[in-house]
Motif scaffolding. Structure first.
Motif, PDB file in Angstrom:
ATOM      1  N   THR A  94       0.813  -0.989   0.007  1.00 33.49           N
ATOM      2  CA  THR A  94       0.234  -0.054  -0.106  1.00 33.49           C
ATOM      3  C   THR A  94       1.106   1.255  -0.132  1.00 33.49           C
ATOM      4  O   THR A  94       2.307   1.129   0.712  1.00 33.49           O
ATOM      5  N   ASP A  95       0.273   2.504  -0.926  1.00 34.78           N
ATOM      6  CA  ASP A  95       0.469   3.319  -0.297  1.00 34.78           C
ATOM      7  C   ASP A  95       0.460   4.522   1.039  1.00 34.78           C
ATOM      8  O   ASP A  95       0.658   5.231   0.880  1.00 34.78           O
ATOM      9  N   GLY A  96      -0.545   3.598   2.020  1.00 31.20           N
ATOM     10  CA  GLY A  96      -0.827   4.171   2.554  1.00 31.20           C
ATOM     11  C   GLY A  96      -2.690   4.122   2.425  1.00 31.20           C
ATOM     12  O   GLY A  96      -3.030   4.084   3.375  1.00 31.20           O
ATOM     13  N   GLU A  97      -3.040   4.146   0.908  1.00 32.26           N
ATOM     14  CA  GLU A  97      -4.773   4.199   0.968  1.00 32.26           C
ATOM     15  C   GLU A  97      -4.965   3.267  -0.056  1.00 32.26           C
ATOM     16  O   GLU A  97      -6.592   2.663  -0.001  1.00 32.26           O
ATOM     17  N   ARG A  98      -4.341   2.954  -1.065  1.00 33.57           N
ATOM     18  CA  ARG A  98      -3.720   1.091  -1.999  1.00 33.57           C
ATOM     19  C   ARG A  98      -3.469   1.192  -2.211  1.00 33.57           C
ATOM     20  O   ARG A  98      -2.067   1.034  -2.382  1.00 33.57           O
ATOM     21  N   SER A  99      -3.193  -0.411  -3.362  1.00 26.69           N
ATOM     22  CA  SER A  99      -1.992  -1.185  -3.248  1.00 26.69           C
ATOM     23  C   SER A  99      -1.354  -0.219  -4.195  1.00 26.69           C
ATOM     24  O   SER A  99      -1.776   0.330  -5.404  1.00 26.69           O
ATOM     25  N   LEU A 100       0.208  -0.267  -4.063  1.00 26.43           N
ATOM     26  CA  LEU A 100       0.687  -0.087  -5.565  1.00 26.43           C
ATOM     27  C   LEU A 100       0.594  -0.372  -6.363  1.00 26.43           C
ATOM     28  O   LEU A 100       1.106   0.458  -7.346  1.00 26.43           O
ATOM     29  N   LEU A 101      -0.120  -1.492  -6.788  1.00 28.29           N
ATOM     30  CA  LEU A 101       0.592  -1.128  -8.199  1.00 28.29           C
ATOM     31  C   LEU A 101      -0.439  -1.003  -8.689  1.00 28.29           C
ATOM     32  O   LEU A 101      -0.627  -1.365  -9.996  1.00 28.29           O
ATOM     33  N   GLU A 102      -2.022  -0.761  -7.873  1.00 32.24           N
ATOM     34  CA  GLU A 102      -3.051   0.450  -8.386  1.00 32.24           C
ATOM     35  C   GLU A 102      -2.484   1.750  -9.008  1.00 32.24           C
ATOM     36  O   GLU A 102      -3.273   2.145  -9.655  1.00 32.24           O
ATOM     37  N   ARG A 103      -1.370   2.286  -8.767  1.00 34.18           N
ATOM     38  CA  ARG A 103      -0.768   3.460  -9.410  1.00 34.18           C
ATOM     39  C   ARG A 103      -0.341   3.635 -10.738  1.00 34.18           C
ATOM     40  O   ARG A 103       0.904   2.487 -10.832  1.00 34.18           O
ATOM     41  N   THR A 104       0.024   4.426 -11.050  1.00 34.29           N
ATOM     42  CA  THR A 104       0.430   4.691 -12.237  1.00 34.29           C
ATOM     43  C   THR A 104       1.100   6.625 -12.733  1.00 34.29           C
ATOM     44  O   THR A 104       0.837   6.911 -11.720  1.00 34.29           O
ATOM     45  N   PRO A 105       2.687   5.598 -12.213  1.00 36.11           N
ATOM     46  CA  PRO A 105       3.483   7.365 -11.942  1.00 36.11           C
ATOM     47  C   PRO A 105       3.246   8.296 -13.329  1.00 36.11           C
ATOM     48  O   PRO A 105       3.094   7.868 -14.133  1.00 36.11           O
ATOM     49  N   GLU A 106       2.550   9.137 -12.416  1.00 38.99           N
ATOM     50  CA  GLU A 106       2.579  11.036 -13.523  1.00 38.99           C
ATOM     51  C   GLU A 106       4.395  11.236 -13.967  1.00 38.99           C
ATOM     52  O   GLU A 106       4.028  12.073 -15.449  1.00 38.99           O
ATOM     53  N   GLU A 107       5.654  10.553 -13.633  1.00 36.19           N
ATOM     54  CA  GLU A 107       6.898  11.884 -13.597  1.00 36.19           C
ATOM     55  C   GLU A 107       7.945  10.008 -13.478  1.00 36.19           C
ATOM     56  O   GLU A 107       6.912   9.258 -12.188  1.00 36.19           O
TER      57      GLU A 107
END
Length: 306
Positions: free
Chosen positions: A269-282
């Motif tokens: 998690t990043d504190g709210e959701r799985s990191l694998l649900e994230r897409t970096p903007e940068e």
């Protein structure tokens, strides 16, 4: 080459480079004059490892581009370079949007924990294999791995729903654990960041955890995550009062490690959701990172939401 063949070739090339990486540390413990894109001072060993992996990995058929924590932009297989913004919004790899002739895009932390070179402590290499142009998210991460330079050189890879641990000797992998899984009975924890910089919410959570688990923290995420994979528990580098977004890079560290831990039966998690649900903007975007046994990750999310 098939996709499986390309991924295997990437991991073989990384393993083959490990003897040279280890030997290169002798005489490369001094700091360079410059900094990496994250504002951290580079050791000569950082620069050497980055250049070696760029050369070896971009030479592989099927690899379209290479990016690392140690450089500002992306290097394509045809020798051209681009900044991250020029690749955003492109079509999926293999559809002509990546500027290279391959289907896969590699993001590396060539020497995670390189500050440990000077005191001769543990460090590693992190590899993420994506099938979309970088910066890409967890849904585009098709394989991940890390090398741990400890008393032994080991390599852990996650692909096709399985985590494999190998011992690397002479640049070749020898499988040691074919289906690695987190133990059900957690034992260790490691938390990064200066304690005075922790938020009140995280500090309260840390006090609970330290009453239940044993502290294992060595200053290189790879070593600490390896402890968690071996003994169970949790590793975290939270958002700090001085760095609300944390200090670890999502593309180069957070996503690959999350994939390995989640494939091994754990959570992230990043504190709210799985990191694998994230897409970096940068390309060099930072994120808080929590990985380990699901119970402790979920408790961290709950604590941070209070």
């Amino acid at each position: 080459m098939s996709g499986d063949d390309v991924i295997e070739a990437v991991f073989e090339a990384v393993a083959a480079a490990t003897p040279e990486i280890r030997e290169s540390l002798v005489g490369r413990r001094r700091y360079e004059a410059g900094e990496n894109p994250s504002g951290e001072q580079q050791l000569e060993a950082d620069v050497y490892a980055d250049q070696l992996f760029e050369e070896r990995l971009l030479a592989l058929d099927g690899v379209a581009s290479y990016a690392s924590e140690e450089r500002e932009g992306i290097v394509r297989a045809d020798g051209t370079s681009a900044d991250a913004d020029s690749t955003k919004g492109k079509t999926r790899a293999g559809s002509g949007g990546d500027g290279g002739d391959g289907d896969y895009h590699l993001a590396l932390d060539p020497l995670d924990g390189s500050s440990n070179v000077k005191p001769n402590n543990v460090m590693g290499t992190i590899v993420g294999v994506y099938d979309e142009p970088l910066p890409a998210g967890g849904d585009a991460l098709v394989a991940a791995g890390y090398v741990l330079y400890g008393p032994l050189t080991t390599m852990v890879t996650a692909r096709d729903g399985r985590v494999t641990e190998s011992v690397v000797h002479g640049g070749e992998r020898h499988a040691a654990t074919a289906d690695l899984a987190l133990p059900d009975d957690p034992t260790v924890y490691g938390f990064g960041g200066r304690v005075p910089d922790w938020t009140d919410e995280f500090a309260a959570y840390a006090r609970e955890v330290e009453r239940e688990l044993k502290l294992r923290y060595g200053g290189a995420m790879i070593g600490d995550v390896s402890q968690v994979l071996t003994y169970g528990g949790i590793f975290a580098y939270p958002g700090l009062t001085t760095h609300p977004n944390g200090k670890l890079r999502l593309l180069f560290e957070g996503l690959p490690i999350a994939a390995i831990v989640e494939t091994a039966g754990g959570a992230s998690t990043d504190g709210e959701r799985s990191l694998l649900e994230r897409t970096p903007e940068e390309l060099h975007e930072r994120t808080p990172v929590f990985v380990g046994n699901r119970e402790y990750v979920e408790r961290a999310e709950s604590a941070l939401s209070e």
